[in-house]
Design a protein around this motif. Structure first.
Motif, mmCIF file in Angstrom:
data_model
loop_
_atom_site.group_PDB
_atom_site.id
_atom_site.type_symbol
_atom_site.label_atom_id
_atom_site.label_comp_id
_atom_site.label_asym_id
_atom_site.label_seq_id
_atom_site.Cartn_x
_atom_site.Cartn_y
_atom_site.Cartn_z
ATOM 1 N N TRP A 147 -3.891 1.253 -0.073
ATOM 2 C CA TRP A 147 -2.449 1.116 -0.844
ATOM 3 C C TRP A 147 -1.501 0.593 -0.181
ATOM 4 O O TRP A 147 -1.384 0.250 1.281
ATOM 5 N N SER A 148 -0.426 -0.225 -0.697
ATOM 6 C CA SER A 148 0.544 -0.735 -0.094
ATOM 7 C C SER A 148 1.405 0.424 0.619
ATOM 8 O O SER A 148 1.364 1.818 0.036
ATOM 9 N N LYS A 152 3.081 1.209 -4.268
ATOM 10 C CA LYS A 152 3.236 0.476 -5.840
ATOM 11 C C LYS A 152 1.929 -0.408 -5.994
ATOM 12 O O LYS A 152 1.872 -1.054 -6.754
ATOM 13 N N ALA A 153 0.988 -0.608 -4.927
ATOM 14 C CA ALA A 153 -0.031 -1.537 -5.209
ATOM 15 C C ALA A 153 -1.497 -0.648 -4.713
ATOM 16 O O ALA A 153 -1.191 -0.170 -3.671
ATOM 17 N N THR A 182 -1.415 -2.918 -9.941
ATOM 18 C CA THR A 182 0.067 -2.328 -9.987
ATOM 19 C C THR A 182 0.266 -1.991 -11.548
ATOM 20 O O THR A 182 -0.281 -1.897 -12.318
ATOM 21 N N ARG A 183 1.627 -1.167 -11.600
ATOM 22 C CA ARG A 183 1.971 -0.747 -12.917
ATOM 23 C C ARG A 183 3.084 -1.791 -13.405
ATOM 24 O O ARG A 183 3.683 -2.661 -12.377
ATOM 25 N N GLY A 186 6.541 -1.105 -12.164
ATOM 26 C CA GLY A 186 6.714 -1.296 -10.795
ATOM 27 C C GLY A 186 6.388 0.042 -10.001
ATOM 28 O O GLY A 186 6.895 0.151 -8.932
ATOM 29 N N ILE A 189 1.509 4.160 -8.077
ATOM 30 C CA ILE A 189 0.268 4.395 -8.450
ATOM 31 C C ILE A 189 -0.041 5.778 -8.633
ATOM 32 O O ILE A 189 -0.090 6.509 -7.485
#
Length: 191
Positions: A147-148, A152-153, A182-183, A186, A189
């Motif tokens: 994950w970021s 969010k990624a 990604t959503r 934004g 996840i």
């Protein structure tokens, strides 16, 4: 975090029917696998004692029937609260404490027909509810998860697909890939 430790026992079909069952391996000819949860004494990683429990047995839903209408055999029936799956393999926790489960089984085998293709699911450790998040192409295994820092990624790997993935044109050679998720809004996840 809770400092709980989770272990995926992907499956144990090689165990056969002649090996004794026990609390950690409660099914003979275990095609679907299970996840165990360990709690070290006092939530201390240096503890020399722990307790453990069966977090879930993967497999068909309770009450499921075979294609012929017979009750599903006990060795194929799981205790999953939510979306069924087989052969938990990769496990990871995100920053919010959600347990992500990645599967690895041969989707062409008869006992896996009710499962579909390999997938990634998300489980709530408190309620044990499991929800399917992503399904891979035929023949693949979903592996590796990152994950970021802001959540969010998400990156996941699609390993050894059997279809013309990622082109999906029916002609291209299948290729392993890393997928970025990604959503649209934004958001984080899994939230």
């Amino acid at each position: 975090g809770t400092r709980e430790v989770y272990v995926a026992l992907t499956n144990n079909d090689g165990r056969g029917d002649k090996q004794p069952t026990d609390a950690a391996n409660p099914r003979p000819h275990n095609l679907h696998g299970q996840i165990l949860r360990f709690n070290e004494q006092g939530s201390d990683p240096t503890a020399t004692a722990f307790t453990w429990e069966l977090f879930l047995l993967a497999g068909e839903a309770r009450g499921a029937r075979t294609a012929g209408g017979e009750p599903m055999p006990a060795n194929l029936t799981g205790t999953v609260n939510g979306d069924i799956f087989s052969s938990p393999d990769g496990l990871a926790f995100d920053a919010a404490g959600r347990l992500w489960i990645q599967t690895d089984y041969d989707d062409e085998e008869a006992p896996m027909q009710g499962m579909g293709c390999n997938m990634m699911l998300c489980a709530d450790p408190a309620t044990r509810e499991v929800r399917r998040f992503m399904v891979g192409p035929r023949g693949c295994e979903i592996t590796g998860l990152a994950w970021s820092p802001d959540g969010k990624a998400m990156w996941a790997n699609i390993q050894h697909p059997s279809l013309s993935y990622p082109a999906s044109d029916g002609r291209s050679r299948p290729r392993s890939t890393t997928v970025l998720v990604t959503r649209l809004d934004g958001g984080v996840i899994g939230s």
